[in-house]
Design a protein around this motif. Structure first.
Motif: not given
Length: 462
Positions: A250-251, A254, A404, A407, A414, A416
């Motif tokens: 995960t970016p 979090p 990926t 939206k 994100e 993801l």
């Protein structure tokens, strides 16, 4: 099914399977092994889910209880032999793995059934590290509901340095007060959110307790293998960060508040444990009107004095990046359909058709030929729009590929990478990927009653 019919169906895929199998061996290269790394032998067993009660007609890959947690290595050949000891046919699907089509485990789309006393060798090299799982794609609702699924961990090439690595298989069981199975589904619920279980477990136990090192930094892998339930998971008593979802890092890692995890989805947490011994840390599900504790971790021993700063990002998996400017756009509408009694499928039918993709209900595996929902060109980029025209949530899973999230029309997303998108009521989610894996790949809702009553299809990449 008559012997001649059975042989015809099996032989109809011999050539295709041999070609695909050859491609898989080529994919492995010279490291392919003649002997399997391990054998999975699905069979009937008994298990005690309720106190002083043995539940019969439990299905497992392990005669003594839950299926084993399998471990493979990223970039290393992996060879599993299925030896079917069930009194019915089965297969193994490796959920979330980008693997050769012949190894995907879908009857009569990628391989023949594996009948009782027969074997099938699954041979592949996992390109991605992360948390995955395995389950049948034949009589799916029955076999999964009776217990046939397990966790597959693909370890990173370099050890990420946790003090403990713990995996939890989260699922319900449809049991009566006598501890025996009751009817697995109710048609009116199949046409809505699905039929929920009555006994809630982690690793086949109600609120199991695990000892963990005081002051340690552990990795907790959570896999939702349930056929219906969408969890909303949180932690009480410790600091937790989400380090991966559906096998992919995960970016920004979090912090965990409450995270929804639908059927088929996975979440990896890094948990910094309290330094004091004897402290309980609870994993809690908040998706129901009354939250409940899924599992408890209890600290033990002198503090390891780890810090959250010890946590390093997991390495990215080698997923190709889609070219959004040149990507072709294809919409998929997930809808209800007129109730009807469908023809029986090879892999079982619930007896009704309630759901559809692009207005076409499909059982998932049927004796009737069906064209793919979309035909894609190998190496080309695509954007799929998943459009939910229903008042229910659907975890939409695509086999053999990862996409990926781009939206949503209802919430910020994100970017993801995942194989399963949790599609909210009336939501549209756009996802992008490179069609880099040739073959026929299922696209379906992972609420299994929805899949088995029409919300299933497949795409073809050539």
């Amino acid at each position: 099914m008559t012997q001649s019919r059975r042989n015809f169906l099996k032989n109809s895929l011999v050539t295709a399977s041999a070609v695909a199998g050859g491609a898989a061996v080529g994919f492995l290269g010279s490291k392919a092994q003649a002997r399997p790394d391990l054998v999975l032998k699905p069979a009937l067993t008994e298990h005690s889910f309720l106190p002083d009660t043995l539940t019969s007609k439990v299905f497992s890959y392990n005669a003594t209880g839950p299926a084993p947690v399998l471990r493979a290595r990223q970039g290393q050949p992996f060879h599993v032999r299925l030896e079917n000891a069930l009194p019915e046919e089965t297969t193994i699907h490796w959920h979330g793995l980008r693997l050769p089509n012949a190894m995907d485990g879908v009857p009569f789309l990628t391989q023949p059934y594996v009948y009782e006393h027969e074997t099938f060798d699954y041979i592949f090299t996992p390109p991605d590290a992360g948390t995955f799982w395995y389950h049948p794609h034949c009589n799916t609702l029955e076999q999964m509901s009776y217990g046939l699924n397990g966790i597959l961990i693909v370890e990173e090439e370099k050890d990420p340095g946790f003090d403990q690595d713990l995996a939890l298989n989260l699922r319900d069981w449809r049991l009566g007060s006598d501890g025996q199975f009751i009817k697995l589904y109710q048609a009116r619920k199949s046409a809505r959110s699905g039929t929920f279980g009555t006994v809630k477990t982690a690793n086949w136990q109600e609120n199991p307790l695990f000892e963990v090192p005081s002051g340690g930094l552990i990795r907790l892998r959570l896999v939702n293998t349930d056929v219906t339930r969408i969890f909303k998971l949180g932690i009480s008593g410790a600091t937790a960060k989400i380090i991966a979802l559906d096998g992919y890092p995960t970016p920004g890692q979090p912090g965990l508040d409450q995270q929804s995890v639908g059927p088929g989805q996975r979440m990896d947490l890094a948990i910094l444990l309290p330094e004091e011994e004897g402290v309980d840390v609870e994993l809690i599900n908040y998706s129901a009107s009354t939250p409940w504790t899924v599992s408890t971790l209890k600290t033990k021993g002198p503090s390891l004095k780890r810090a959250i700063g010890d946590l390093k990002p997991l390495p990215a998996n080698p997923v190709p990046i889609p070219d959004l400017a040149s990507a072709e756009h294809i919409p998929f509408e997930f809808t209800a359909t007129a109730e009807s009694a469908p023809k029986s499928g090879f892999c079982g039918s619930l007896g009704f058709s309630f759901w559809a993709i692009n207005r076409q209900p499909w059982l998932g595996v049927s004796p009737d030929p069906m064209a793919p929902m979309a035909e894609l060109k190998l190496g080309k980029s695509y954007i799929f729009s998943f459009i939910n025209r229903t008042p229910h949530t659907h975890p939409i899973h695509l086999h053999g590929l990862s996409f990926t999230l781009l939206k949503s029309n209802k919430r910020p997303l994100e970017p993801l990478i995942t194989d399963t998108a949790l599609l909210l009521p009336d939501e549209q989610i756009d996802v992008a990927f490179v069609a880099d894996n040739p073959g026929d790949w299922l696209l379906h809702c992972h609420i299994i009653e929805h899949q088995k009553t029409g919300m299933s299809s497949f795409i073809r990449i050539t």
